[in-house]
Write an enzyme that holds these catalytic residues in place. Sequence first.
Site, PDB file in Angstrom:
ATOM      1  N   ASN A 177       0.817  -1.218   0.000  1.00  0.00           N
ATOM      2  CA  ASN A 177       0.000   0.000   0.000  1.00  0.00           C
ATOM      3  C   ASN A 177       0.856   1.275   0.000  1.00  0.00           C
ATOM      4  OD1 ASN A 177       0.915   0.211   2.639  1.00  0.00           O
ATOM      5  ND2 ASN A 177      -1.113   0.188   3.581  1.00  0.00           N
ATOM      6  N   LEU A 178       2.183   1.094  -0.009  1.00  0.00           N
ATOM      7  CA  LEU A 178       3.143   2.204  -0.085  1.00  0.00           C
ATOM      8  C   LEU A 178       3.054   3.152   1.112  1.00  0.00           C
ATOM      9  CD1 LEU A 178       2.886   3.087  -3.911  1.00  0.00           C
ATOM     10  CD2 LEU A 178       4.437   1.478  -2.774  1.00  0.00           C
ATOM     11  N   SER A 201       8.890 -11.993  14.596  1.00  0.00           N
ATOM     12  CA  SER A 201       9.852 -11.141  15.279  1.00  0.00           C
ATOM     13  C   SER A 201      10.266 -11.738  16.612  1.00  0.00           C
ATOM     14  CB  SER A 201       9.214  -9.762  15.512  1.00  0.00           C
ATOM     15  OG  SER A 201       9.956  -8.996  16.428  1.00  0.00           O
ATOM     16  N   TYR A 217       2.982  -3.994  19.125  1.00  0.00           N
ATOM     17  CA  TYR A 217       3.575  -4.564  17.910  1.00  0.00           C
ATOM     18  C   TYR A 217       3.973  -6.015  18.143  1.00  0.00           C
ATOM     19  CZ  TYR A 217       7.307  -5.887  14.715  1.00  0.00           C
ATOM     20  OH  TYR A 217       8.084  -6.583  13.836  1.00  0.00           O
ATOM     21  N   LYS A 271       2.430  -9.810  16.498  1.00  0.00           N
ATOM     22  CA  LYS A 271       3.204 -10.908  15.909  1.00  0.00           C
ATOM     23  C   LYS A 271       2.878 -12.229  16.614  1.00  0.00           C
ATOM     24  CE  LYS A 271       5.477  -8.637  12.755  1.00  0.00           C
ATOM     25  NZ  LYS A 271       5.240  -8.881  11.317  1.00  0.00           N
ATOM     26  N   ASN A 279      17.585  -8.425  14.377  1.00  0.00           N
ATOM     27  CA  ASN A 279      17.695  -7.029  13.926  1.00  0.00           C
ATOM     28  C   ASN A 279      18.413  -6.916  12.588  1.00  0.00           C
ATOM     29  OD1 ASN A 279      17.509  -6.994  17.052  1.00  0.00           O
ATOM     30  ND2 ASN A 279      16.962  -4.913  16.448  1.00  0.00           N
ATOM     31  N   LEU A 320      17.866   1.614  15.001  1.00  0.00           N
ATOM     32  CA  LEU A 320      19.116   2.247  15.407  1.00  0.00           C
ATOM     33  C   LEU A 320      20.032   2.578  14.238  1.00  0.00           C
ATOM     34  CD1 LEU A 320      21.056   3.220  17.586  1.00  0.00           C
ATOM     35  CD2 LEU A 320      21.855   0.849  17.846  1.00  0.00           C
ATOM     36  N   ARG A 378      21.492  -6.192  21.179  1.00  0.00           N
ATOM     37  CA  ARG A 378      20.693  -6.766  20.105  1.00  0.00           C
ATOM     38  C   ARG A 378      21.555  -7.647  19.200  1.00  0.00           C
ATOM     39  NH1 ARG A 378      17.460  -5.226  23.128  1.00  0.00           N
ATOM     40  NH2 ARG A 378      15.687  -3.818  22.803  1.00  0.00           N
ATOM     41  N   ASP A 417      10.974  -1.411  24.714  1.00  0.00           N
ATOM     42  CA  ASP A 417      12.303  -1.996  24.510  1.00  0.00           C
ATOM     43  C   ASP A 417      12.633  -2.993  25.616  1.00  0.00           C
ATOM     44  OD1 ASP A 417      12.832  -0.617  22.198  1.00  0.00           O
ATOM     45  OD2 ASP A 417      14.035   0.948  23.148  1.00  0.00           O
TER      46      ASP A 417
END
Length: 339
Positions: free
Chosen positions: A31-32, A125, A150, A154, A180, A201, A232, A299
């Site tokens: 859908n850009l 994820s 988020y 998932k 990551n 990051l 990470r 985080d």
Amino acid sequence: MILVTGGLGYIGSHTVVELLENHYEVLIVDNLSNSSISVLENIKSIISGNVYFEKIDLCNPKDLSLVFQKYTNIKAVIHFAALKSVSESVTKPIDYYKNNISSVLNLIDEINKKSEFCPFIFSSSCTVYGKATKFPITENEPTKPAESPYGNTKKIAEEILNDYALSKKTFDVISLRYFNPIGAHPSLKIGELPINKPENLVPMITKTAIGSNKKLIIYGSDYNTPDGSCVRDYIHITDLAKAHLIALKKLLSKDSSKSHEVYNLGTGNGTSVFELIKLFESISGLKLNYEIGPRRNGDVPISYANPDKAKSGLGWKSNLSIKEALTSAWEWEKKINNK
């Protein structure tokens, strides 16, 4: 034909290149909202092949149904399309649940109409692990309450796909749990290109170095880690993309004893924010302007993979170093800024 949702995004575009290089016919739907149509031309400039594009929103079931009616030879789905900012999801949770869950359900509805085998690769994820207790993280680590909406989308999507796969003999799933991804394609024609303010990051680092951002904010330096910053597992985007090709071949050959398999995609090495900054400074020869800010909602302190299952089950492992990945990210940033 392989349907790739979000195929003009960062991970999707690199995976499309891998598919085309291996002579797959590819249909991209996007859908850009966080990508650019220019990426399609850049993909075509890297590799010729049969690639088609439809601009639709997966949350619109009528538009998606028309795509499946138009392209009747879809043999598998690789689903990347999703809202993906951990911090934004904390402030806009309902947007994330609406978008990331309804897109999966709408795809399942269309696949359910097909009589033939149509496997599914899900872009998952490491956030599904929440605050893990053992490191490196294996797939046996229990999924815990997510630290962000988020991450929860998932986790929920994996559960939906698992339940559907158990009920449908013509549907198998592989969920790839990314750590990551960083870096750019070796051609430097595609790379990480956030339309909005970068949340990850490495683009934050490169944009600070190039002068687009005045300073880099490090979100917290008081974590219980060796240097106080988050740790990470940074993996080269090219290695990550290749895993999708291997997973696709495994699914299409029906070489799986389970209807739903999950695999971690990482290097097995943890790198702190400060270590990554120091490595970037040594690569670029620049001194980054940064300051310490407050912790960012969502985080976790530490997250790095045990990738052994992907090695044994898929025959995949990461081959490129974090230095190679970071160097390519810097070269990409310089190219898109004409420097």
